[in-house]
Design a protein around this motif. Structure first.
Motif, PDB file in Angstrom:
ATOM      1  N   UNK A 135       1.018  -1.133   0.283  1.00  0.00           N
ATOM      2  CA  UNK A 135      -0.224   0.105   0.038  1.00  0.00           C
ATOM      3  C   UNK A 135       0.505   1.147  -0.170  1.00  0.00           C
ATOM      4  N   UNK A 136       0.934   2.182  -0.733  1.00  0.00           N
ATOM      5  CA  UNK A 136       1.279   3.499  -0.976  1.00  0.00           C
ATOM      6  C   UNK A 136       0.390   4.505  -1.153  1.00  0.00           C
ATOM      7  N   UNK A 137       0.556   5.902   0.143  1.00  0.00           N
ATOM      8  CA  UNK A 137       0.315   6.384   0.099  1.00  0.00           C
ATOM      9  C   UNK A 137      -0.019   7.945  -0.422  1.00  0.00           C
ATOM     10  N   UNK A 138      -0.483   7.520  -1.407  1.00  0.00           N
ATOM     11  CA  UNK A 138      -0.592   8.283  -2.267  1.00  0.00           C
ATOM     12  C   UNK A 138      -1.649   7.889  -3.576  1.00  0.00           C
ATOM     13  N   UNK A 139      -2.161   9.122  -4.288  1.00  0.00           N
ATOM     14  CA  UNK A 139      -2.697   8.879  -5.251  1.00  0.00           C
ATOM     15  C   UNK A 139      -1.976   7.700  -7.085  1.00  0.00           C
ATOM     16  N   UNK A 146       1.526   5.433 -10.858  1.00  0.00           N
ATOM     17  CA  UNK A 146       1.517   4.809 -11.470  1.00  0.00           C
ATOM     18  C   UNK A 146       2.577   5.651 -12.919  1.00  0.00           C
ATOM     19  N   UNK A 147       3.140   7.356 -12.443  1.00  0.00           N
ATOM     20  CA  UNK A 147       4.328   8.070 -12.570  1.00  0.00           C
ATOM     21  C   UNK A 147       5.343   7.480 -12.685  1.00  0.00           C
ATOM     22  N   UNK A 148       5.872   6.976 -11.122  1.00  0.00           N
ATOM     23  CA  UNK A 148       6.703   6.699 -10.604  1.00  0.00           C
ATOM     24  C   UNK A 148       7.354   5.239 -11.578  1.00  0.00           C
ATOM     25  N   UNK A 149       6.373   4.865 -11.360  1.00  0.00           N
ATOM     26  CA  UNK A 149       6.522   3.289 -11.497  1.00  0.00           C
ATOM     27  C   UNK A 149       7.015   2.967 -13.082  1.00  0.00           C
ATOM     28  N   UNK A 191       3.667  -5.540 -22.476  1.00  0.00           N
ATOM     29  CA  UNK A 191       2.292  -5.667 -22.401  1.00  0.00           C
ATOM     30  C   UNK A 191       2.007  -4.053 -21.491  1.00  0.00           C
ATOM     31  N   UNK A 192       0.784  -3.243 -21.993  1.00  0.00           N
ATOM     32  CA  UNK A 192       0.816  -2.043 -20.985  1.00  0.00           C
ATOM     33  C   UNK A 192      -0.627  -1.203 -20.886  1.00  0.00           C
ATOM     34  N   UNK A 193      -1.722  -1.348 -19.874  1.00  0.00           N
ATOM     35  CA  UNK A 193      -2.563  -0.983 -20.227  1.00  0.00           C
ATOM     36  C   UNK A 193      -2.398   0.127 -19.129  1.00  0.00           C
ATOM     37  N   UNK A 194      -2.754   1.657 -20.042  1.00  0.00           N
ATOM     38  CA  UNK A 194      -1.543   2.872 -18.943  1.00  0.00           C
ATOM     39  C   UNK A 194      -2.598   3.260 -17.794  1.00  0.00           C
ATOM     40  N   UNK A 195      -1.905   3.850 -16.663  1.00  0.00           N
ATOM     41  CA  UNK A 195      -2.368   4.210 -15.400  1.00  0.00           C
ATOM     42  C   UNK A 195      -2.418   2.703 -14.845  1.00  0.00           C
ATOM     43  N   UNK A 253       3.363  -5.539 -13.063  1.00  0.00           N
ATOM     44  CA  UNK A 253       3.475  -4.462 -11.507  1.00  0.00           C
ATOM     45  C   UNK A 253       1.872  -3.987 -12.382  1.00  0.00           C
ATOM     46  N   UNK A 254       1.074  -3.829 -11.782  1.00  0.00           N
ATOM     47  CA  UNK A 254      -0.315  -3.650 -11.675  1.00  0.00           C
ATOM     48  C   UNK A 254      -0.570  -2.158 -10.276  1.00  0.00           C
ATOM     49  N   UNK A 255      -0.591  -1.196 -10.776  1.00  0.00           N
ATOM     50  CA  UNK A 255      -1.340   0.064  -9.626  1.00  0.00           C
ATOM     51  C   UNK A 255      -3.015   0.010  -9.895  1.00  0.00           C
ATOM     52  N   UNK A 256      -3.711  -0.163  -8.742  1.00  0.00           N
ATOM     53  CA  UNK A 256      -5.042   0.044  -8.225  1.00  0.00           C
ATOM     54  C   UNK A 256      -5.375   0.724  -7.563  1.00  0.00           C
ATOM     55  N   UNK A 257      -6.401   2.114  -7.351  1.00  0.00           N
ATOM     56  CA  UNK A 257      -6.880   2.818  -6.301  1.00  0.00           C
ATOM     57  C   UNK A 257      -7.337   1.930  -4.650  1.00  0.00           C
ATOM     58  N   UNK A 258      -6.642   2.070  -3.957  1.00  0.00           N
ATOM     59  CA  UNK A 258      -7.337   1.948  -2.885  1.00  0.00           C
ATOM     60  C   UNK A 258      -7.071   3.027  -1.627  1.00  0.00           C
ATOM     61  N   UNK A 259      -8.379   3.668  -1.257  1.00  0.00           N
ATOM     62  CA  UNK A 259      -9.338   4.574  -0.365  1.00  0.00           C
ATOM     63  C   UNK A 259      -8.941   5.538  -0.930  1.00  0.00           C
ATOM     64  N   UNK A 260      -7.646   6.396  -0.203  1.00  0.00           N
ATOM     65  CA  UNK A 260      -7.134   8.145  -0.618  1.00  0.00           C
ATOM     66  C   UNK A 260      -6.400   7.860  -1.068  1.00  0.00           C
ATOM     67  N   UNK A 261      -4.888   6.256  -1.567  1.00  0.00           N
ATOM     68  CA  UNK A 261      -3.488   5.990  -1.655  1.00  0.00           C
ATOM     69  C   UNK A 261      -3.800   5.305  -3.185  1.00  0.00           C
ATOM     70  N   UNK A 262      -2.917   4.589  -2.944  1.00  0.00           N
ATOM     71  CA  UNK A 262      -2.907   2.469  -3.942  1.00  0.00           C
ATOM     72  C   UNK A 262      -1.830   1.852  -3.517  1.00  0.00           C
ATOM     73  N   UNK A 263      -2.725   0.391  -4.265  1.00  0.00           N
ATOM     74  CA  UNK A 263      -2.243  -0.816  -4.114  1.00  0.00           C
ATOM     75  C   UNK A 263      -1.158  -1.286  -5.505  1.00  0.00           C
TER      76      UNK A 263
END
Length: 138
Positions: free
Chosen positions: A10-14, A19-22, A64-68, A86-96
């Motif tokens: 879990x990452x406490x960022x949108x 995704x941009x950092x990844x 493969x890329x699914x942007x964002x 690598x998968x980025x998903x919204x999780x509350x106010x942050x991301x997983x």
């Protein structure tokens, strides 16, 4: 069995920021645990990534890329093929951030496939947490 591991952090960022950092390959060396990374183009299927680690140059390809949302990077070295998704998903106010690593072996490498997956799990399963530390400058 070819799954080496699944690691989630879990990452406490949108999610958009994660995704941009990844996908900022110029800054990825630290959290990937290598000396240097360069991308030969944008984050898109077919783009080659060049890694330098322990004085050796390696190559990988974005397959493969699914942007964002997700990106898969494939590394092939001899009889070993590793897919890192690598998968980025919204999780509350942050991301997983989730990393799935699938490692296939063939030829002489097949006999040590289980050991190789264990070694990869030990070294690469920390990448999602390392990306978070890198983001925070820790």
């Amino acid at each position: 069995m070819t799954r080496a591991f699944t690691a989630t952090h879990a990452i406490d960022r949108p999610a958009e920021e994660v995704w941009r950092l990844l996908t900022d390959w110029d800054r990825a060396a630290g959290w990937l645990g290598v000396d240097r990374v360069t991308a030969e183009g944008p984050t898109a299927a077919g783009t080659r990534l060049r890694f330098t680690t322990r004085g050796k140059d390696r190559a990988a390809e974005i397959t493969a890329v699914d942007p964002g949302r997700s990106v898969t990077v494939r590394s092939q070295q001899g009889g070993v093929t590793a897919d890192y998704t690598y998968r980025v998903e919204p999780a509350g106010t942050g991301a997983r951030l989730t990393l799935d690593a699938d490692v296939r072996t063939r030829g002489a490498w097949a006999a040590i496939g289980p050991l190789l997956r264990w070694v990869i799990r030990r070294t690469d399963a920390r990448q999602p947490a390392a990306l978070d530390r890198e983001r925070a400058g820790r």
